[in-house]
Design a protein around this motif. Structure first.
Motif, PDB file in Angstrom:
ATOM      1  N   GLU A   1       0.829  -1.198   0.000  1.00  0.00           N
ATOM      2  CA  GLU A   1       0.000   0.000   0.000  1.00  0.00           C
ATOM      3  C   GLU A   1       0.868   1.254   0.000  1.00  0.00           C
ATOM      4  O   GLU A   1       1.974   1.259   0.544  1.00  0.00           O
ATOM      5  CB  GLU A   1      -0.920   0.025   1.228  1.00  0.00           C
ATOM      6  N   PHE A   2       0.338   2.298  -0.608  1.00  0.00           N
ATOM      7  CA  PHE A   2       0.971   3.617  -0.600  1.00  0.00           C
ATOM      8  C   PHE A   2      -0.069   4.640  -0.188  1.00  0.00           C
ATOM      9  O   PHE A   2      -1.197   4.637  -0.691  1.00  0.00           O
ATOM     10  CB  PHE A   2       1.528   3.978  -1.980  1.00  0.00           C
ATOM     11  N   LYS A   3       0.301   5.532   0.746  1.00  0.00           N
ATOM     12  CA  LYS A   3      -0.562   6.628   1.161  1.00  0.00           C
ATOM     13  C   LYS A   3       0.261   7.905   1.173  1.00  0.00           C
ATOM     14  O   LYS A   3       1.300   7.973   1.832  1.00  0.00           O
ATOM     15  CB  LYS A   3      -1.149   6.369   2.557  1.00  0.00           C
ATOM     16  N   GLY A   4      -0.212   8.900   0.422  1.00  0.00           N
ATOM     17  CA  GLY A   4       0.548  10.140   0.332  1.00  0.00           C
ATOM     18  C   GLY A   4      -0.319  11.329  -0.001  1.00  0.00           C
ATOM     19  O   GLY A   4      -1.521  11.206  -0.243  1.00  0.00           O
ATOM     20  N   ASN A   5       0.305  12.489  -0.005  1.00  0.00           N
ATOM     21  CA  ASN A   5      -0.377  13.710  -0.437  1.00  0.00           C
ATOM     22  C   ASN A   5       0.597  14.546  -1.257  1.00  0.00           C
ATOM     23  O   ASN A   5       1.715  14.107  -1.560  1.00  0.00           O
ATOM     24  CB  ASN A   5      -0.928  14.489   0.762  1.00  0.00           C
ATOM     25  N   ASP A   6       0.191  15.759  -1.598  1.00  0.00           N
ATOM     26  CA  ASP A   6       1.013  16.585  -2.482  1.00  0.00           C
ATOM     27  C   ASP A   6       1.972  17.499  -1.717  1.00  0.00           C
ATOM     28  O   ASP A   6       2.551  18.413  -2.302  1.00  0.00           O
ATOM     29  CB  ASP A   6       0.124  17.437  -3.396  1.00  0.00           C
ATOM     30  N   SER A   7       2.157  17.235  -0.402  1.00  0.00           N
ATOM     31  CA  SER A   7       3.038  18.125   0.350  1.00  0.00           C
ATOM     32  C   SER A   7       4.082  17.371   1.163  1.00  0.00           C
ATOM     33  O   SER A   7       5.290  17.510   0.919  1.00  0.00           O
ATOM     34  CB  SER A   7       2.223  19.044   1.273  1.00  0.00           C
ATOM     35  N   ASN A   8       3.673  16.544   2.138  1.00  0.00           N
ATOM     36  CA  ASN A   8       4.669  16.012   3.067  1.00  0.00           C
ATOM     37  C   ASN A   8       4.444  14.568   3.480  1.00  0.00           C
ATOM     38  O   ASN A   8       4.978  14.133   4.498  1.00  0.00           O
ATOM     39  CB  ASN A   8       4.698  16.884   4.326  1.00  0.00           C
ATOM     40  N   LYS A   9       3.671  13.801   2.720  1.00  0.00           N
ATOM     41  CA  LYS A   9       3.395  12.427   3.124  1.00  0.00           C
ATOM     42  C   LYS A   9       3.632  11.467   1.976  1.00  0.00           C
ATOM     43  O   LYS A   9       3.151  11.693   0.855  1.00  0.00           O
ATOM     44  CB  LYS A   9       1.952  12.294   3.622  1.00  0.00           C
ATOM     45  N   ALA A  10       4.366  10.393   2.243  1.00  0.00           N
ATOM     46  CA  ALA A  10       4.582   9.318   1.273  1.00  0.00           C
ATOM     47  C   ALA A  10       4.929   8.064   2.064  1.00  0.00           C
ATOM     48  O   ALA A  10       6.103   7.761   2.287  1.00  0.00           O
ATOM     49  CB  ALA A  10       5.672   9.671   0.287  1.00  0.00           C
ATOM     50  N   ASP A  11       3.908   7.347   2.517  1.00  0.00           N
ATOM     51  CA  ASP A  11       4.097   6.162   3.350  1.00  0.00           C
ATOM     52  C   ASP A  11       3.909   4.896   2.534  1.00  0.00           C
ATOM     53  O   ASP A  11       2.875   4.716   1.877  1.00  0.00           O
ATOM     54  CB  ASP A  11       3.103   6.157   4.513  1.00  0.00           C
ATOM     55  N   LEU A  12       4.905   4.029   2.571  1.00  0.00           N
ATOM     56  CA  LEU A  12       4.828   2.726   1.926  1.00  0.00           C
ATOM     57  C   LEU A  12       4.674   1.659   3.006  1.00  0.00           C
ATOM     58  O   LEU A  12       5.391   1.679   4.011  1.00  0.00           O
ATOM     59  CB  LEU A  12       6.083   2.450   1.108  1.00  0.00           C
ATOM     60  N   SER A  13       3.744   0.721   2.796  1.00  0.00           N
ATOM     61  CA  SER A  13       3.504  -0.308   3.805  1.00  0.00           C
ATOM     62  C   SER A  13       3.196  -1.637   3.141  1.00  0.00           C
ATOM     63  O   SER A  13       2.871  -1.699   1.952  1.00  0.00           O
ATOM     64  CB  SER A  13       2.351   0.105   4.723  1.00  0.00           C
ATOM     65  N   PHE A  14       3.297  -2.709   3.940  1.00  0.00           N
ATOM     66  CA  PHE A  14       2.912  -4.032   3.465  1.00  0.00           C
ATOM     67  C   PHE A  14       2.146  -4.745   4.560  1.00  0.00           C
ATOM     68  O   PHE A  14       2.315  -4.479   5.757  1.00  0.00           O
ATOM     69  CB  PHE A  14       4.151  -4.864   3.059  1.00  0.00           C
ATOM     70  N   THR A  15       1.272  -5.663   4.150  1.00  0.00           N
ATOM     71  CA  THR A  15       0.579  -6.569   5.051  1.00  0.00           C
ATOM     72  C   THR A  15       0.709  -7.970   4.487  1.00  0.00           C
ATOM     73  O   THR A  15       0.366  -8.212   3.329  1.00  0.00           O
ATOM     74  CB  THR A  15      -0.912  -6.198   5.184  1.00  0.00           C
TER      75      THR A  15
END
Length: 271
Positions: free
Chosen positions: A93-107
């Motif tokens: 999974e990837f969760k981010g925005n256009d300013s300061n977030k870019a989180d990569l995760s796995f389950t």
């Protein structure tokens, strides 16, 4: 059989206590579109202004899903994607925005355990991991949250959790968080086919213990009544009514024990 991720192992009582008590005024509309696409509009009344958000979801047969492409009224962008089918049990999974977030995760879910991991690739400031599993009626798990500064670990916080389940009747869980400095105990109990009780006792170092008790009453297949009270002096109640065409409305109220103010909320969902 696969186990829930560690953060959700006590989801049943937590949801009963936390959900359907919002004092916001919102309208959410979900619409199906061509090519496995769903469009969702979420409008909130803030003061005298309407604040809308528009989100798009799209799923591809390959296993790639655009979980959310959301644009707010101020043009801020949120992106969430997922990828499955790479190997059995694995989801990225990837969760981010256009300013300061870019989180990569796995389950990764296997019959014996479920493992998760997450890294902040925007600022390289945090990394998290968890594992959950169980045997019979018992479940348990552990987590670690790392804070990173200047390419080294600045702090580490560990957590443990245990649960016991009697299917369709009882759940009791215990969490030890923040390097075992914070504690919380949750339970849910189906006292009757239409009545469920839940509670949460939490303690943090330097603070008074906090207790929340909640109950759910299923008046009929379309109407649900919930009530809760806590030691902070708040009384809350909500009624959820389901209508035809996937339309539901939740009316909630929050009153302090001093009875000097009342907060109301109405949250409607179509689709």
């Amino acid at each position: 059989m696969s186990y829930p991720v560690f953060k959700d192992f006590d989801k049943c009582p937590a949801d009963l206590i936390d959900e359907d008590f919002s004092t916001k005024y919102t309208l959410k509309i979900k619409s199906a579109a061509p090519s496995n696409t769903t469009i969702t509009t979420n409008t909130e009344l803030k003061g005298n202004a309407l604040v809308p958000k528009l989100a798009l979801k799209w799923a591809h047969p390959s296993g790639f899903t655009l979980e959310k492409l959301e644009v707010a009224s101020d043009c801020k962008l949120v992106v969430e994607t997922s990828l499955s089918n790479l190997t059995p049990g694995l989801k990225l999974e990837f969760k981010g925005n256009d300013s300061n977030k870019a989180d990569l995760s796995f389950t990764y879910s296997a019959p014996a355990a479920t493992v998760t991991g997450e890294v902040d690739f925007a600022n390289f400031s945090s990394a998290n991991a968890s594992i959950s599993g169980g045997h019979g009626a018992f479940t348990g798990g552990a987590s670690v949250n790392l804070k990173i500064a200047k390419a080294s670990i600045d702090s580490a916080k560990f957590g443990l959790g245990f649960g016991y389940t009697v299917p369709k009747s009882l759940f009791v869980g215990l969490r030890l968080n923040e390097n075992f400095g914070n504690y919380s105990a949750l339970f849910s109990y189906a006292a009757h086919k239409n009545i469920t009780l839940a509670g949460n006792l939490s303690y943090a170092a330097g603070k008074d213990p906090a207790v929340t008790l909640a109950s759910l009453y299923k008046c009929n297949p379309n109407t649900t009544l919930k009530v809760k009270a806590d030691t902070k002096g708040l009384l809350s109640a909500s009624v959820k009514q389901a209508f035809e065409k996937k339309f539901s409305v939740i009316v909630a109220a929050e009153v302090p024990t001093a009875l000097n103010t009342v907060k109301l909320g109405v949250n409607a969902t179509l689709g």
